[in-house]
Scaffold this motif. Structure first.
Motif, PDB file in Angstrom:
ATOM      1  N   CYS A 273      -6.829  -3.437   4.299  1.00 59.81           N
ATOM      2  CA  CYS A 273      -6.365  -2.261   3.543  1.00 59.81           C
ATOM      3  C   CYS A 273      -7.114  -1.021   4.027  1.00 59.81           C
ATOM      4  O   CYS A 273      -6.519   0.046   4.226  1.00 59.81           O
ATOM      5  CB  CYS A 273      -6.594  -2.452   2.037  1.00 59.81           C
ATOM      6  SG  CYS A 273      -5.542  -3.729   1.314  1.00 59.81           S
TER       7      CYS A 273
ATOM      8  N   CYS B  94       0.833  -1.207   0.000  1.00 64.57           N
ATOM      9  CA  CYS B  94       0.000   0.000   0.000  1.00 64.57           C
ATOM     10  C   CYS B  94       0.864   1.253   0.000  1.00 64.57           C
ATOM     11  O   CYS B  94       1.780   1.370   0.813  1.00 64.57           O
ATOM     12  CB  CYS B  94      -0.887   0.015   1.240  1.00 64.57           C
ATOM     13  SG  CYS B  94      -2.034  -1.376   1.299  1.00 64.57           S
TER      14      CYS B  94
ATOM     15  N   VAL C  97      -3.690   0.684  -3.064  1.00 66.23           N
ATOM     16  CA  VAL C  97      -3.206  -0.701  -3.022  1.00 66.23           C
ATOM     17  C   VAL C  97      -2.511  -0.971  -4.358  1.00 66.23           C
ATOM     18  O   VAL C  97      -3.154  -1.217  -5.375  1.00 66.23           O
ATOM     19  CB  VAL C  97      -4.363  -1.696  -2.814  1.00 66.23           C
ATOM     20  CG1 VAL C  97      -3.803  -3.103  -2.610  1.00 66.23           C
ATOM     21  CG2 VAL C  97      -5.238  -1.283  -1.641  1.00 66.23           C
TER      22      VAL C  97
END
Ligand SMILES: CC(C)(COP(=O)(O)OP(=O)(O)OC[C@H]1O[C@@H](n2cnc3c(N)ncnc32)[C@H](O)[C@@H]1OP(=O)(O)O)[C@@H](O)C(=O)NCCC(=O)NCCS
Length: 323
Positions: A262, A225, A240
């Motif tokens: 995430c 990320c 991402v």
């Protein structure tokens, strides 16, 4: 004057192609922004997103400049993901378009792929541009999959059990973590390795890599990320760059957990938007992103050499876009 050995002389004009140096970065970055801005009709399409400096820093030997009369007029970057190689951003100063400089900048990246021995090559480009498709077709690439660059607003999700951040590991544990990542990526596509991407994100402070542990000793998932200004994400964004889960039964559940992780990382970093690219050759993964509120803000096509899907198939729960 005799040109440096690393430079190649062009047939007609005085176009040279050579490695991009640190002193070239400001100019190359400026051209990159102006070129995309001109093509897209937007003054500064990247804002605080950086490609030129971060890709150069990740591997200066895979970054190339085209020059005319000694002045930088374009650049291109090759990326090595083990068995996968891709390139970009490729840009040329707009007043010099259609004079063969883009083609000259394809040569050194193709040389990199030859030297690295990548099995499957690719790129992301504009599906509506015949020029782009033809430029890359000449180097053996063929358009295959629409690829959606998606975004969603970040909400404060719960912590995801089993999540570890690569950057928080003691240095002594990082080599083992990289081995686990290599094993997971290799299960998705033989020889796929995100090692350089993971290390570059950490070394340059661009973001971090999520390692998702499950019941088994292998990793359930990983996600590289980028976070915030100066990375490939930009201000207030967590991007991402690559995400994948271990294939097999329950891969879709692992994918949901990875998306949760995430979003959680984005929230922890105080970032309001989560961006992720999804190749439409992975329909279930795409649907799951739509279902949790992702919407597409940019759509392009991936071109592949050879004309095969690589890891873009329905059983691969992968996030990437090759931009
Ligand atoms: C894309 C870009 C790098 C190309 O650079 P360039 O120097 O203009 O490209 P070249 O002149 O080397 O090659 C373009 C080729 O496409 C061909 N082409 C142009 N329009 C075409 C069309 N409508 N149909 C088919 N081929 C076409 C040209 O004929 C040329 O081939 P030729 O050399 O045989 O004449 C440049 O336009 C650019 O910077 N664009 C903005 C940023 C961008 O889009 N980057 C790429 C993102 S994937």
């Amino acid at each position: 004057m005799i040109p440096p050995a690393a430079e190649r002389e062009s047939g007609a004009a005085s176009v040279m192609v050579r490695p991009l140096g640190e002193a070239d970065l400001d100019r190359a970055d400026e051209i990159c922004r102006v070129a995309f801005g001109t093509f897209l009709g937007a003054p500064d399409p990247f804002g605080t997103v950086d490609y030129v400096r971060t890709r150069w820093a990740a591997d200066p030997r895979a970054a190339f400049a085209a020059t005319v009369g000694g002045e930088v007029v374009g650049s291109n970057f090759a990326t090595n993901w083990g068995s996968i190689g891709f390139f970009g951003p490729l840009t040329v100063r707009p007043d010099l378009w259609d004079q063969g400089i883009g083609r000259r900048l394809m040569e050194p990246v193709m040389d990199c792929f030859n030297a690295w021995g990548n099995r499957h090559l690719g790129l992301f480009t504009f599906a509506h541009s015949p020029k782009h498709l033809e430029l890359y077709r000449r180097y053996g690439f063929w358009p295959r999959f629409l690829t959606a660059i998606m975004k969603k607003q970040v909400t404060d999700g719960a912590a995801v059990p089993g999540r570890v951040l690569y950057g928080e590991l003691p240095a002594a544990e990082r080599p083992d973590a990289l081995s686990l990542c290599r094993a997971l990526a290799g299960a998705v596509y033989e020889g796929l390795s995100l090692e350089r991407e993971i290390v570059a994100a950490h070394a340059q402070g661009l973001g971090d890599t999520i390692l998702l542990h499950g019941a088994a000793s292998e990793l359930d998932g990983l996600a590289v990320c980028h976070c915030g200004a100066g990375s490939e994400a930009g201000t207030d964004v967590c991007f991402v760059k690559f995400g994948a889960v271990r294939p097999g039964p329950e891969a879709a559940d692992r994918f949901e957990r990875l998306l949760d992780a995430c979003e959680r990382l984005a929230a922890e970093r105080g970032l309001g938007q989560l961006d992720a690219g999804m190749n439409l050759g992975r329909p279930d993964a795409y649907r799951r992103m739509i279902d949790r509120g992702f919407r597409t803000w940019l759509q392009g096509v991936t071109m592949h050499r050879p004309n095969e899907p690589g890891y873009s198939h329905p059983d691969a729960y992968v996030i990437d876009d090759w931009r």
